[in-house]
Design a protein around this motif. Structure first.
Motif, PDB file in Angstrom:
ATOM      1  N   SER A   1      69.668  -0.122  28.167  1.00 39.94           N
ATOM      2  CA  SER A   1      68.238  -0.040  27.888  1.00 39.94           C
ATOM      3  C   SER A   1      67.960   0.039  26.388  1.00 39.94           C
ATOM      4  CB  SER A   1      67.655   1.176  28.600  1.00 39.94           C
ATOM      5  OG  SER A   1      66.360   1.435  28.172  1.00 39.94           O
ATOM      6  N   LEU A   2      68.913   0.614  25.640  1.00 41.22           N
ATOM      7  CA  LEU A   2      68.746   0.665  24.182  1.00 41.22           C
ATOM      8  C   LEU A   2      69.191  -0.662  23.591  1.00 41.22           C
ATOM      9  CD1 LEU A   2      70.205   4.230  23.552  1.00 41.22           C
ATOM     10  CD2 LEU A   2      67.805   3.572  23.496  1.00 41.22           C
ATOM     11  N   PHE A   3      68.509  -1.073  22.530  1.00 41.49           N
ATOM     12  CA  PHE A   3      68.852  -2.350  21.910  1.00 41.49           C
ATOM     13  C   PHE A   3      70.007  -2.149  20.934  1.00 41.49           C
ATOM     14  CE2 PHE A   3      64.062  -3.487  22.290  1.00 41.49           C
ATOM     15  CZ  PHE A   3      64.188  -3.511  23.669  1.00 41.49           C
TER      16      PHE A   3
ATOM     17  N   ARG B   1      65.020  -6.266  29.450  1.00 41.86           N
ATOM     18  CA  ARG B   1      63.753  -6.950  29.713  1.00 41.86           C
ATOM     19  C   ARG B   1      62.739  -5.978  30.321  1.00 41.86           C
ATOM     20  NH1 ARG B   1      62.412 -12.310  29.790  1.00 41.86           N
ATOM     21  NH2 ARG B   1      64.523 -13.084  29.615  1.00 41.86           N
ATOM     22  N   ASP B   2      63.219  -5.173  31.300  1.00 46.66           N
ATOM     23  CA  ASP B   2      62.341  -4.170  31.912  1.00 46.66           C
ATOM     24  C   ASP B   2      61.856  -3.168  30.869  1.00 46.66           C
ATOM     25  OD1 ASP B   2      62.377  -5.191  34.415  1.00 46.66           O
ATOM     26  OD2 ASP B   2      63.748  -3.716  35.282  1.00 46.66           O
ATOM     27  N   THR B   3      62.768  -2.758  30.003  1.00 45.74           N
ATOM     28  CA  THR B   3      62.397  -1.802  28.961  1.00 45.74           C
ATOM     29  C   THR B   3      61.279  -2.381  28.107  1.00 45.74           C
ATOM     30  OG1 THR B   3      64.672  -1.007  28.906  1.00 45.74           O
ATOM     31  CG2 THR B   3      63.275  -0.444  27.032  1.00 45.74           C
ATOM     32  N   ALA B   4      61.472  -3.613  27.655  1.00 42.15           N
ATOM     33  CA  ALA B   4      60.465  -4.248  26.803  1.00 42.15           C
ATOM     34  C   ALA B   4      59.138  -4.391  27.544  1.00 42.15           C
ATOM     35  CB  ALA B   4      60.967  -5.620  26.340  1.00 42.15           C
TER      36      ALA B   4
ATOM     37  N   PHE C   1      55.490  -4.944  25.586  1.00 39.50           N
ATOM     38  CA  PHE C   1      55.710  -5.923  24.523  1.00 39.50           C
ATOM     39  C   PHE C   1      54.998  -7.212  24.930  1.00 39.50           C
ATOM     40  CE2 PHE C   1      59.939  -4.488  22.423  1.00 39.50           C
ATOM     41  CZ  PHE C   1      59.486  -3.194  22.406  1.00 39.50           C
ATOM     42  N   SER C   2      54.392  -7.872  23.971  1.00 42.59           N
ATOM     43  CA  SER C   2      53.758  -9.158  24.255  1.00 42.59           C
ATOM     44  C   SER C   2      54.849 -10.203  24.472  1.00 42.59           C
ATOM     45  CB  SER C   2      52.880  -9.581  23.088  1.00 42.59           C
ATOM     46  OG  SER C   2      53.687  -9.805  21.952  1.00 42.59           O
ATOM     47  N   ARG C   3      54.467 -11.368  24.976  1.00 42.03           N
ATOM     48  CA  ARG C   3      55.430 -12.430  25.220  1.00 42.03           C
ATOM     49  C   ARG C   3      56.175 -12.804  23.933  1.00 42.03           C
ATOM     50  NH1 ARG C   3      55.604 -15.790  29.678  1.00 42.03           N
ATOM     51  NH2 ARG C   3      57.025 -17.505  29.329  1.00 42.03           N
ATOM     52  N   TRP C   4      55.392 -12.896  22.866  1.00 42.82           N
ATOM     53  CA  TRP C   4      55.974 -13.265  21.579  1.00 42.82           C
ATOM     54  C   TRP C   4      56.906 -12.149  21.084  1.00 42.82           C
ATOM     55  CZ3 TRP C   4      57.932 -16.324  18.419  1.00 42.82           C
ATOM     56  CH2 TRP C   4      58.021 -16.072  17.058  1.00 42.82           C
ATOM     57  N   ALA C   5      56.503 -10.890  21.304  1.00 44.58           N
ATOM     58  CA  ALA C   5      57.336  -9.763  20.870  1.00 44.58           C
ATOM     59  C   ALA C   5      58.651  -9.754  21.636  1.00 44.58           C
ATOM     60  CB  ALA C   5      56.594  -8.445  21.079  1.00 44.58           C
ATOM     61  N   ILE C   6      58.595 -10.136  22.917  1.00 44.76           N
ATOM     62  CA  ILE C   6      59.833 -10.172  23.708  1.00 44.76           C
ATOM     63  C   ILE C   6      60.758 -11.258  23.162  1.00 44.76           C
ATOM     64  CG2 ILE C   6      60.768 -10.785  25.977  1.00 44.76           C
ATOM     65  CD1 ILE C   6      58.577  -9.168  27.244  1.00 44.76           C
ATOM     66  N   ILE C   7      60.184 -12.406  22.808  1.00 46.51           N
ATOM     67  CA  ILE C   7      61.021 -13.467  22.237  1.00 46.51           C
ATOM     68  C   ILE C   7      61.620 -13.017  20.906  1.00 46.51           C
ATOM     69  CG2 ILE C   7      60.939 -15.754  21.154  1.00 46.51           C
ATOM     70  CD1 ILE C   7      59.115 -16.665  23.369  1.00 46.51           C
ATOM     71  N   ARG C   8      60.783 -12.414  20.080  1.00 45.59           N
ATOM     72  CA  ARG C   8      61.215 -12.045  18.731  1.00 45.59           C
ATOM     73  C   ARG C   8      62.205 -10.881  18.751  1.00 45.59           C
ATOM     74  NH1 ARG C   8      58.407  -8.519  16.063  1.00 45.59           N
ATOM     75  NH2 ARG C   8      56.549  -8.991  17.245  1.00 45.59           N
ATOM     76  N   SER C   9      61.906  -9.842  19.532  1.00 46.34           N
ATOM     77  CA  SER C   9      62.729  -8.644  19.386  1.00 46.34           C
ATOM     78  C   SER C   9      63.677  -8.399  20.555  1.00 46.34           C
ATOM     79  CB  SER C   9      61.844  -7.414  19.155  1.00 46.34           C
ATOM     80  OG  SER C   9      60.833  -7.343  20.115  1.00 46.34           O
ATOM     81  N   VAL C  10      63.659  -9.256  21.562  1.00 46.60           N
ATOM     82  CA  VAL C  10      64.622  -9.099  22.659  1.00 46.60           C
ATOM     83  C   VAL C  10      65.440 -10.383  22.848  1.00 46.60           C
ATOM     84  CG1 VAL C  10      64.887  -8.728  25.130  1.00 46.60           C
ATOM     85  CG2 VAL C  10      63.220  -7.381  23.862  1.00 46.60           C
TER      86      VAL C  10
END
Lengths: 266, 275
Positions: A91-93, B170-173, B178-187
């Motif tokens: 869960s942590l990045f 993904r669940d955490t985000a 997180f917005s769709r763009w934030a998920i792409i950028r930071s996940v």
């Protein structure tokens, strides 16, 4: 009365549909959690505890019924909620430091830099990790990683904190420490906590109430009040006759749930 | 090509052995090079091979030294590097953008999968007649070949990378809205990073191969063309010298990409295990 209800779960049903086979995971769950309460949910393994939690978190669509958080129906992950997952290591990045992990949801929330820094420091302090901000999660022990996940959740300042078997993967001593940490944070922050666990002792030690679930398809078997003193202690609380009594009762309930016993059909 | 995909670190028990191995490796590697040089030097001198076909290493080195003083060599090197780098850059950007878009949309992925599997194995060199028809021996010919070859390397890696996002992450985000763009950028992007770096490493080598091939076969200006010219004028030592330069270029590119990899992926298990 209704404005003191933080979480209202009414007739929740969830059936996983796939071509040719439907699995009814949750049949009919109804319960309410008052603001500021700490409620534990226990049930036999495979009772749909995680399904329930994912529904409440807005991560899973319902098949029936309704979930309301502070009066608003949950159709997507709600703003006032934070989830602590069992799999802290995943869960942590890993590409972010501890600070980065705690800070990221705040950044997405749109908080200014200074406010973020203050909240991160405060949260890490509250979970007892003030010196680990610059470490990466994978450099920490399992218990410390879960503390980081908890810090991330409380920094987000949710009104309801969901915890999905958060201590299932840590050793017993760390687990006791983390249980006390949850009690401390709950009392200090006044946050509503819904704590899912398979550990009966843990549920009684932590909760003000314990909701015992039946096996699949899930319903609430019994809502057990935990009338233990508010100040709890790993040693004295766990050895008190009252604790033993409640624990025995919950244990028997879970056993009967395993045998497939269900409440009378209403 | 000496490139391989990144491997997971071995069991902990192997670490001490690897540690000493790593310290000795450069020494052993250097020794190996010296032996190879000695063999190339000795074979023609001992008359085992005809020095018309394989001149002694010292002759090659002398020829290389002479070329280093000529402007023509540096122009050629520059042209090769520019062609390689611009083709690689275009392929990287295109591969990443297309990969992230296709990888994020399951329907798009399903629709394109068979097309990608069909186009990917077409060897770039098979396109030589086509590009010659369109651009002749202009640099664009090489550019298209380089981009085509490198693009698939990047795209396929990015597709794997995007698909590798942990459901818990993904669940955490999502639970933190997180917005769709934030998920792409930071996940999605950090998850895909190790794959992107692998794609970059593979693409960098393939791009060099195709750049040299285009120069050699089509006559696009660059080191490859110089090799062709040297060869057709019977200048054997020069030919070898240029081939050595191209080889060194390949080694250099590989070393650089590995350094980039270590830096970008400090946090990744494949890197931190060796730290």
């Amino acid at each position: 009365m209704s404005d003191t209800i933080a979480l209202d779960v009414a007739g929740l049903a969830k059936t996983y549909r796939s071509p040719g086979r439907d699995v009814e995971a949750v049949r009919d769950l109804t319960f309410q959690i008052r603001r500021g309460e700490l409620v534990c949910i226990v049930g036999p393994s495979g009772a749909g505890k995680t399904t329930l939690l994912r529904c409440i978190a807005g991560l899973l669509d319902l098949s029936g019924g309704q979930i309301r958080l502070d009066g608003t129906a949950v159709t997507e992950p709600p703003a006032g909620m934070a989830v602590v997952f069992q799999e802290y290591g995943r869960s942590l990045f890993p590409w972010l430091t501890v600070r980065g992990n705690v800070e990221l949801p705040l950044k997405e929330k749109g908080l200014a830099k200074a406010a973020r820094a203050a909240k991160v420091a405060e949260a890490l302090d509250a979970v007892g990790l003030p010196d680990s901000a610059d470490a990466h999660p994978w450099q920490l022990s399992g218990g410390m990683q879960q503390r980081v996940a908890i810090a991330r959740a409380i920094a987000y300042e949710p009104s309801v904190l969901l915890m999905d078997e958060p201590f299932a993967a840590v050793d017993a001593q760390t687990r006791a420490d983390l249980e006390d940490l949850v009690r401390t944070l709950w009392k200090r922050l006044g946050v509503t906590v819904l704590f899912v666990t398979h550990d009966i002792d843990e549920s009684v030690y932590l909760g003000q109430r314990v909701l015992v679930l039946s096996n699949r398809p899930t319903v609430v078997l019994e809502d057990v009040p935990v009338d233990l003193p508010d100040d709890r202690d790993q040693l004295t609380t766990r050895s008190s006759p009252q604790f033993t009594k409640i624990r025995t009762h919950v244990y028997e309930l879970v056993q009967s749930a395993k045998r497939g016993e269900r409440p009378e059909v209403r | 090509m000496t490139t391989t995909t990144p491997t997971m670190p071995g069991p902990a028990a192997l670490r001490p052995v690897r540690a000493t191995g790593r310290r000795r490796q450069p020494v052993l590697g250097l020794l190996g090079c010296l032996i190879a040089v000695a063999v190339v030097e000795a074979l023609p001198r001992l008359g085992v091979v005809d020095s018309r076909f394989l001149p002694p290493f010292s002759t090659m080195a002398r020829s290389l030294g002479e070329q280093l003083t000529e402007g023509e060599f540096w122009t050629g090197l520059g042209q090769t590097l520019v062609g390689w780098a611009s083709g690689l850059a275009i392929a990287m950007v295109a591969g990443i953008v297309v990969g992230v878009v296709i990888g994020s949309i399951p329907l798009l992925r399903a629709v394109t999968a068979s097309t990608i599997e069909f186009l990917r194995p077409i060897p770039s060199v098979a396109l030589i007649p086509l590009v010659v028809l369109i651009y002749g021996s202009r640099p664009q010919s090489a550019l298209i070949l380089v981009v085509y070859a490198a693009f698939w390397q990047v795209l396929v890696q990015v597709l794997y990378g995007v698909a590798d996002v942990d459901p818990v992450v993904r669940d955490t985000a999502r639970s933190y809205r997180f917005s769709r763009w934030a998920i792409i950028r930071s996940v999605v992007w950090p998850t895909a990073m190790p794959y992107v770096v692998t794609g970059f490493r593979l693409a960098a080598s393939v791009a060099l191969i195709l750049e040299i091939t285009a120069e050699l076969i089509i006559g696009v200006p660059g080191l490859g063309k110089s090799i062709g010219v040297a060869q057709s004028s019977g200048a054997v030592p020069e030919t070898y010298a240029l081939v050595l330069v191209v080889g060194l270029l390949g080694v250099l590119i590989n070393v650089c990409t590995r350094a980039v990899e270590r830096r970008v992926l400090r946090w990744h298990t494949s890197v931190r295990g060796e730290a």
